[in-house]
Enzyme design. Structure first.
Site, short mmCIF file in Angstrom:
data_model
loop_
_atom_site.label_atom_id
_atom_site.label_comp_id
_atom_site.label_asym_id
_atom_site.label_seq_id
_atom_site.Cartn_x
_atom_site.Cartn_y
_atom_site.Cartn_z
N HIS A 69 -5.80 -7.72 -0.10
CA HIS A 69 -6.06 -6.30 -0.38
C HIS A 69 -5.40 -5.90 -1.70
O HIS A 69 -4.33 -6.42 -2.04
CB HIS A 69 -5.53 -5.44 0.76
CG HIS A 69 -6.11 -5.81 2.10
ND1 HIS A 69 -5.44 -6.62 2.99
CD2 HIS A 69 -7.32 -5.52 2.64
CE1 HIS A 69 -6.22 -6.81 4.05
NE2 HIS A 69 -7.35 -6.16 3.87
N ASP B 3 -2.06 -11.03 -1.89
CA ASP B 3 -2.60 -10.51 -0.64
C ASP B 3 -4.07 -10.15 -0.89
O ASP B 3 -4.43 -9.79 -2.01
CB ASP B 3 -1.80 -9.25 -0.26
CG ASP B 3 -2.19 -8.67 1.09
OD1 ASP B 3 -1.40 -8.82 2.04
OD2 ASP B 3 -3.26 -8.05 1.19
N HIS C 199 0.83 -1.23 0.00
CA HIS C 199 0.00 0.00 0.00
C HIS C 199 0.86 1.27 0.00
O HIS C 199 0.33 2.37 -0.18
CB HIS C 199 -0.95 0.02 1.20
CG HIS C 199 -1.92 -1.12 1.22
ND1 HIS C 199 -2.75 -1.39 0.16
CD2 HIS C 199 -2.17 -2.07 2.16
CE1 HIS C 199 -3.48 -2.47 0.45
NE2 HIS C 199 -3.14 -2.90 1.65
N ASP D 292 -3.88 -13.21 4.21
CA ASP D 292 -5.14 -12.65 4.70
C ASP D 292 -6.41 -13.10 3.95
O ASP D 292 -7.51 -12.76 4.40
CB ASP D 292 -5.06 -11.12 4.88
CG ASP D 292 -4.33 -10.39 3.77
OD1 ASP D 292 -4.09 -11.01 2.72
OD2 ASP D 292 -4.01 -9.19 3.96
#
Ligand SMILES: [Zn+2]
Length: 302
Positions: free
Chosen positions: A160, A158, A121, A235
């Site tokens: 996200h 991941d 991110h 995740d």
């Protein structure tokens, strides 16, 4: 042959165990690796501290200085989710060098993994979402600059979306960014990767692996990579606090086997980084992350 593993004790910035970011997972992961007999003398490598010049290949120099001098503006610290103190700053610098070192080892030995990394991110101008520096972007930029590779593929699984990586490599034809993630999860405003697959909440093993198997050949065709960085965030696991997906331990193990086998059987070097994984039970998260190393070792020629 043993797997080449990059690790530094400073990856763990020793947060309070009640913090919503399970910082101790980095130390616990190394303990798990050791307990499984995957840590071999001569195959565990400690990175140096990344220099400001190196970090500036992927980030604005202003932000690099802010992190290194411990004067990150409060608005950015809020976006990151924790204060950038000495330990957090050093951890981000070691993790960035760790992913570069693992990338170099992957080029020499076919596969290598970092026990941190995948801070996807973090954008060019600032960190976000528990990510200070984008280690994979720093590593990819450095290897391209050094002429070690001509083309890089980033496979980001991941849960996200890899918005920071997409931001950094926007308009960079030598880097193909791929993100497969839960569409309705963080970040709400996504930055387009070279290719994105947004998945519905609650997806289980079978549907997830079908999607993955279908897309892998397209990535090679489009990316024609000399090196793959694989963000193996755990995740998407059903017990993850932030994931909202329903993958099992077996599903994630099969995912690692699918990705690693796909690239290694085509002789494309692969560098694994651990990415996200969230629970107040950091030991459980570390056990999920160790699967990457266990499967990676099966594919290592040493
Ligand atoms: Zn994540």
């Amino acid at each position: 042959m043993p797997l080449h593993i990059v690790h530094h004790p400073a990856y763990d910035a020793q947060f309070d165990p009640a913090h919503r970011f399970p910082m101790s997972k980095y130390s616990l992961l190394m303990r798990e690796i050791d307990a499984l007999g995957l840590a071999h003398r001569g195959f565990i490598h400690a990175p140096a501290l990344a220099s400001r010049t190196l970090l500036s290949k992927a980030h604005d120099r202003l932000y690099v200085d802010q992190v290194c001098d411990l004067r990150v503006p409060e608005t950015i610290e809020k976006e990151i989710g924790f204060q950038v103190d000495e330990k957090v700053s050093r951890r981000a610098r070691y993790a960035s060098m760790g992913s570069l070192m693992a990338g170099q080892l992957a080029l020499e030995h076919g596969i290598a993994c970092n026990t941190a990394g995948g801070s996807h991110h973090a954008r060019r101008a600032h960190g976000a979402g528990f990510c200070t520096f984008n280690d994979v972007a720093v590593a990819a930029c450095a290897l391209l600059d050094q002429g070690r590779v001509e083309r890089v593929l980033i496979v980001d699984l991941d849960v996200h979306q890899g918005d920071g990586t997409a931001d950094i490599f926007r308009g960079e034809p030598r880097v193909f960014t791929f993100s497969m993630h839960a569409e309705r999860n963080y970040p709400s405003r996504k930055i387009p990767s070279s290719l994105d697959i947004g998945l519905p909440d609650g997806m289980g093993d079978r549907a997830y692996l079908d999607q993955l198997n279908a897309v892998l050949p397209r990535l090679i065709e489009a990316g024609r990579p000399d090196l793959v960085f694989y963000n193996a965030g755990v995740d998407p696991h059903m017990d993850d606090r932030l994931g909202r997906m329903k993958m099992t331990d077996q599903g994630l193990e099969w995912r690692e086997r699918t990705v690693i086998d796909f690239f290694r059987s085509r002789h494309i070097p692969l560098c694994g980084v651990i990415g996200g994984g969230y629970s107040y039970d950091a030991a459980a998260v570390a056990k999920r992350h160790v699967t990457l190393f266990r499967v990676g070792a099966e594919f290592s020629d040493g």
